[in-house]
Design an enzyme around this catalytic site. Structure first.
Site, PDB file in Angstrom:
ATOM      1  CE  LYS A   1      39.640  25.962  32.924  1.00  0.00           C
ATOM      2  NZ  LYS A   1      38.805  25.360  33.959  1.00  0.00           N
TER       3      LYS A   1
ATOM      4  NE  ARG B   1      34.662  16.857  25.876  1.00  0.00           N
ATOM      5  CZ  ARG B   1      34.624  17.621  26.960  1.00  0.00           C
ATOM      6  NH1 ARG B   1      35.708  17.855  27.651  1.00  0.00           N
ATOM      7  NH2 ARG B   1      33.495  18.161  27.324  1.00  0.00           N
TER       8      ARG B   1
ATOM      9  NE  ARG C   1      29.378  15.124  27.225  1.00  0.00           N
ATOM     10  CZ  ARG C   1      30.184  15.425  28.231  1.00  0.00           C
ATOM     11  NH1 ARG C   1      30.195  14.673  29.301  1.00  0.00           N
ATOM     12  NH2 ARG C   1      30.958  16.474  28.164  1.00  0.00           N
TER      13      ARG C   1
END
Ligand SMILES: [Zn+2]
Length: 219
Positions: free
Chosen positions: A14, A128, A161
């Site tokens: 997005k 990621r 993370r």
């Protein structure tokens, strides 16, 4: 003025698409997170109010977020429209946004949902990696760094993370998808929704979004 709401789960692409569309259409990409940071940095009255919540680790109430959005919409670069990203996140927010826009003689002209199956989202999100120095984001599948484990831009080490690990992602995603479905349903009900397949190359997603924006069939 054209108000476009871009919808999609984290990992659906997005933000990337909002940037591309903003460039193509010459209207700003208004991401709620950036809006908070700017308002706080500039010390605007509504920014100071928002900061009181953020400092206590609480969610910024919808009416404050909407006031920030409305302030943003009257800035000069937004004269032809905006692409909203990150708001609304649930049906009450969508209703509140509509009410606020209606007071200004405006409306959400088009909501577009970029849809990606949840297994694919988990796969994308768990790949990621983030750079330690500046938070530049990489993805093992779609946007790998040139040198494994190093940021292309500043050479700093990349780390994953804790909340980007698969189990955490799956749990968080389930909640986000449920609110998202609610918002998508809302825009479907008021006949401004289009759906775009997010599982295709970036350029094809952009082309589908542009087609969805120029298609006035339901307006
Ligand atoms: Zn970096």
């Amino acid at each position: 003025m054209t108000v476009v709401v871009l919808l999609g789960a984290p990992g659906a692409g997005k933000g990337t698409q909002a940037d591309i569309l903003a460039n193509r259409l010459g209207i700003p990409h208004v991401a709620t997170g950036d809006l908070f940071r700017t308002a706080v940095r500039d010390g605007s009255p509504v920014g100071l109010e928002a900061r009181r919540y953020m400092e206590r680790g609480r969610l910024v109430p919808d009416d404050i977020t909407i006031r920030m959005l409305l302030d943003r919409l009257v800035q000069r670069d937004a004269g032809n429209g905006v692409i909203l990203d990150g708001f609304p996140r649930n049906r009450p927010q969508a209703q509140a946004l509509d009410a606020a826009l209606a007071e200004r003689g405006s409306r959400v002209d088009r909501a577009i949902s970029i849809e990606v199956p949840s297994d694919e989202l988990v796969r994308r999100l768990s790949g990621r990696w983030v750079c330690k120095a500046s938070g530049h984001v990489y993805n093992e599948q779609s946007n790998p760094p040139r040198v494994k484990g190093r940021c292309d831009l500043d050479g700093s080490p990349l780390f994953q993370r804790e909340d980007d690990e698969a189990g955490t992602i799956r749990a968080r995603l389930a909640l986000q998808l449920s609110s998202l479905r609610d918002v998508v349903g809302y825009y479907h009900d008021i006949d401004v929704l289009r759906i775009v397949n997010g599982v295709q190359p970036i350029d094809d997603v952009t082309a589908a979004l542009l087609a969805a924006l120029s298609d006035d069939a339901a307006v």
